[in-house]
Enzyme design. Structure first.
Site, PDB file in Angstrom:
ATOM      1  N   TYR A  44      57.118  17.036  41.442  1.00  0.00           N
ATOM      2  CA  TYR A  44      56.225  15.889  41.663  1.00  0.00           C
ATOM      3  C   TYR A  44      56.547  15.195  42.981  1.00  0.00           C
ATOM      4  O   TYR A  44      55.652  14.954  43.805  1.00  0.00           O
ATOM      5  CB  TYR A  44      56.343  14.919  40.484  1.00  0.00           C
ATOM      6  CG  TYR A  44      55.597  13.630  40.680  1.00  0.00           C
ATOM      7  CD1 TYR A  44      54.212  13.578  40.579  1.00  0.00           C
ATOM      8  CD2 TYR A  44      56.275  12.444  40.985  1.00  0.00           C
ATOM      9  CE1 TYR A  44      53.520  12.386  40.763  1.00  0.00           C
ATOM     10  CE2 TYR A  44      55.589  11.255  41.171  1.00  0.00           C
ATOM     11  CZ  TYR A  44      54.211  11.229  41.066  1.00  0.00           C
ATOM     12  OH  TYR A  44      53.526  10.053  41.267  1.00  0.00           O
ATOM     13  N   ASP A  96      49.365   2.572  37.993  1.00  0.00           N
ATOM     14  CA  ASP A  96      50.181   2.392  39.205  1.00  0.00           C
ATOM     15  C   ASP A  96      49.535   1.337  40.080  1.00  0.00           C
ATOM     16  O   ASP A  96      48.543   1.624  40.742  1.00  0.00           O
ATOM     17  CB  ASP A  96      50.279   3.730  39.943  1.00  0.00           C
ATOM     18  CG  ASP A  96      51.258   3.679  41.115  1.00  0.00           C
ATOM     19  OD1 ASP A  96      51.645   2.563  41.538  1.00  0.00           O
ATOM     20  OD2 ASP A  96      51.631   4.758  41.598  1.00  0.00           O
TER      21      ASP A  96
END
Lengths: 122, 122
Positions: B11, B36
């Site tokens: 990631y 986020d």
């Protein structure tokens, strides 16, 4: 608006210095949940949370905040806990996630760590 | 059993180096959610998640894992993202929490940071 950084600082102070589990549990809402480590059954409510911390209070220990990130009414923070002395000494640096009520009580705590993160010895 | 540390490393590699948002979204399950920062509305599904990351890919950036704690089928990790250059440079060190499916896809991501955690300039 709750002052989340102050509550986290108070929490780490009590994890290091409280003389009873009830002192630490008083930072939690009455119906709060505690999952430590993540993946184990959650403890719920003042009595179960106080019992969880009570075990700590018989050992010499210290805490240090390493990083704190507040977002919305939640926080994630990494910290160091050193407990015991000599051969019994252990060091762990969990990452905890907490949610908070409007009046600044902890409504949930989830601690990310595993056995392999524990360092033992002096 | 999924190898969570490998997925987190992959990631962060893609957050630094992917040339499209879709490349990063491919690490996520089709119905995954992304919040986020924490406290903002969650994005859901491959298309919304790819669009979220697409914005990143036009900027020069690098990432570095600072701490990773795995517990159960979840992980919390702190990392540094440097993006842009010169006066446009910004540095942020979020703490992310991810859950994973049995086949190693990310099923949810929640990023803990706030505007005041962003450092700007060279």
């Amino acid at each position: 608006m709750t002052d989340i950084p102050s509550t986290v600082a108070r929490y780490l102070d009590l994890v290091a210095n409280a003389s009873s589990g009830a002192e630490i549990a008083a930072l939690y809402a009455p119906d709060a949940t505690l999952e430590d480590p993540v993946g184990t059954p959650a403890r719920k409510g003042t009595e179960e949370i106080a019992a969880f911390y009570e075990v700590l209070t018989s050992r010499q220990r210290s805490t240090e905040l390493l990083a704190l990130r507040v977002a919305g009414d939640e926080a994630a923070f990494s910290f160091r806990v050193v407990s015991g002395t000599g051969a019994e000494r252990s060091v762990i640096e969990p990452i905890d996630v907490m949610t908070f009520s409007e009046d600044g009580l902890i409504t949930s705590m989830r601690a990310f760590w595993s056995r392999q993160d524990v360092r033992r010895g002096a």
